[in-house]
Design a protein around this motif. Structure first.
Motif, PDB file in Angstrom:
ATOM      1  N   LEU A   1      63.627  65.229  90.539  1.00  0.00           N
ATOM      2  CA  LEU A   1      62.971  65.042  89.364  1.00  0.00           C
ATOM      3  C   LEU A   1      61.536  64.713  89.713  1.00  0.00           C
ATOM      4  O   LEU A   1      61.014  63.877  90.665  1.00  0.00           O
ATOM      5  N   VAL A   2      60.451  65.304  88.931  1.00  0.00           N
ATOM      6  CA  VAL A   2      59.060  64.947  89.226  1.00  0.00           C
ATOM      7  C   VAL A   2      58.661  64.493  87.843  1.00  0.00           C
ATOM      8  O   VAL A   2      58.591  65.076  86.847  1.00  0.00           O
ATOM      9  N   ILE A   3      57.999  63.547  87.848  1.00  0.00           N
ATOM     10  CA  ILE A   3      57.339  62.947  86.506  1.00  0.00           C
ATOM     11  C   ILE A   3      55.820  62.721  86.758  1.00  0.00           C
ATOM     12  O   ILE A   3      55.551  62.324  87.949  1.00  0.00           O
ATOM     13  N   LYS A   4      55.271  63.379  86.102  1.00  0.00           N
ATOM     14  CA  LYS A   4      53.648  63.278  85.918  1.00  0.00           C
ATOM     15  C   LYS A   4      53.087  62.537  84.951  1.00  0.00           C
ATOM     16  O   LYS A   4      53.516  62.539  83.799  1.00  0.00           O
ATOM     17  N   ASP A   5      52.272  61.711  85.359  1.00  0.00           N
ATOM     18  CA  ASP A   5      51.594  60.558  84.140  1.00  0.00           C
ATOM     19  C   ASP A   5      50.586  61.553  83.536  1.00  0.00           C
ATOM     20  O   ASP A   5      50.336  62.624  83.714  1.00  0.00           O
TER      21      ASP A   5
ATOM     22  N   THR B   1      49.283  62.891  87.768  1.00  0.00           N
ATOM     23  CA  THR B   1      49.715  62.490  89.158  1.00  0.00           C
ATOM     24  C   THR B   1      51.072  62.387  89.403  1.00  0.00           C
ATOM     25  O   THR B   1      52.042  61.904  88.494  1.00  0.00           O
ATOM     26  N   PRO B   2      51.659  63.155  90.137  1.00  0.00           N
ATOM     27  CA  PRO B   2      53.233  63.426  90.426  1.00  0.00           C
ATOM     28  C   PRO B   2      53.829  62.394  91.053  1.00  0.00           C
ATOM     29  O   PRO B   2      53.265  61.862  91.967  1.00  0.00           O
ATOM     30  N   TYR B   3      55.101  61.898  90.567  1.00  0.00           N
ATOM     31  CA  TYR B   3      56.012  60.946  91.275  1.00  0.00           C
ATOM     32  C   TYR B   3      57.180  61.695  91.562  1.00  0.00           C
ATOM     33  O   TYR B   3      57.938  62.037  90.376  1.00  0.00           O
ATOM     34  N   GLU B   4      57.550  62.002  92.709  1.00  0.00           N
ATOM     35  CA  GLU B   4      58.684  62.671  93.025  1.00  0.00           C
ATOM     36  C   GLU B   4      59.754  61.909  93.292  1.00  0.00           C
ATOM     37  O   GLU B   4      59.568  60.635  94.080  1.00  0.00           O
ATOM     38  N   CYS B   5      60.988  62.129  92.985  1.00  0.00           N
ATOM     39  CA  CYS B   5      62.388  61.461  93.281  1.00  0.00           C
ATOM     40  C   CYS B   5      63.497  62.225  93.344  1.00  0.00           C
ATOM     41  O   CYS B   5      63.408  63.345  92.701  1.00  0.00           O
ATOM     42  N   GLU B   6      64.508  61.539  94.130  1.00  0.00           N
ATOM     43  CA  GLU B   6      65.732  62.441  94.507  1.00  0.00           C
ATOM     44  C   GLU B   6      66.390  61.613  93.109  1.00  0.00           C
ATOM     45  O   GLU B   6      66.371  60.508  92.905  1.00  0.00           O
ATOM     46  N   SER B   7      67.189  62.629  92.008  1.00  0.00           N
ATOM     47  CA  SER B   7      67.951  62.043  91.156  1.00  0.00           C
ATOM     48  C   SER B   7      69.120  62.450  91.176  1.00  0.00           C
ATOM     49  O   SER B   7      69.787  63.387  91.554  1.00  0.00           O
ATOM     50  N   THR B   8      69.892  61.322  90.325  1.00  0.00           N
ATOM     51  CA  THR B   8      71.453  61.330  90.227  1.00  0.00           C
ATOM     52  C   THR B   8      71.518  61.230  88.686  1.00  0.00           C
ATOM     53  O   THR B   8      71.203  60.015  88.173  1.00  0.00           O
ATOM     54  N   ILE B   9      72.215  62.133  87.980  1.00  0.00           N
ATOM     55  CA  ILE B   9      72.300  61.946  86.448  1.00  0.00           C
ATOM     56  C   ILE B   9      73.619  62.023  86.307  1.00  0.00           C
ATOM     57  O   ILE B   9      74.425  63.236  86.392  1.00  0.00           O
ATOM     58  N   THR B  10      74.303  61.249  85.595  1.00  0.00           N
ATOM     59  CA  THR B  10      75.482  61.176  85.151  1.00  0.00           C
ATOM     60  C   THR B  10      75.494  61.161  83.502  1.00  0.00           C
ATOM     61  O   THR B  10      74.394  60.858  82.818  1.00  0.00           O
TER      62      THR B  10
END
Length: 122
Positions: free
Chosen positions: A87-91, A95-104
């Motif tokens: 998941l990449v969130i940009k403000d 500015t990108p904030y990258e993270c590994e995501s686990t979604i249930t």
């Protein structure tokens, strides 16, 4: 003849990948409240408490995200890739904030270099 079979196979693979990412995206579309913060770097107690108290993200179908983590996000965007595992969130300023995501269905885990954040669906 071979080209049409190859095209059909390639098209089928693309559709399967799109459907699998779309399913994760549908699970993500909602509001989420931070319930746990596991720091990987030094985060002072006041910042950690602020995240636990105010931390929330809302993802919309049109690809926007709002909420609060270390600061308020008023008009961000997001993108899922790697079958919903990234998941990449940009403000607002991009500015990108990258993270590994686990979604249930009811839990979201975002794992970054700085911290692992656990969210519950609101």
């Amino acid at each position: 003849m071979k080209n049409s079979k190859l095209f059909t196979l390639l098209f089928a693979v693309v559709v399967v990948l799109m459907v699998s990412c779309h399913g994760k995206r549908n699970r993500l579309i909602n509001s989420w409240k931070v319930t746990a913060v596991e720091a990987k770097t030094s985060i002072n107690d006041s910042a950690k408490n602020a995240i636990l108290t105010n931390g929330m993200l809302t993802f919309t179908e049109d690809g926007h995200v709002t909420g609060y983590l270390l600061r308020e996000i008023t008009d961000g965007t997001f993108a899922l890739s790697q079958k919903g595992k990234k998941l990449v969130i940009k403000d607002e300023v991009g500015t990108p904030y990258e993270c590994e995501s686990t979604i249930t269905d009811d839990k979201l885990i975002l794992d970054t270099k700085e911290a692992k954040l656990t969210f519950n669906k609101i």
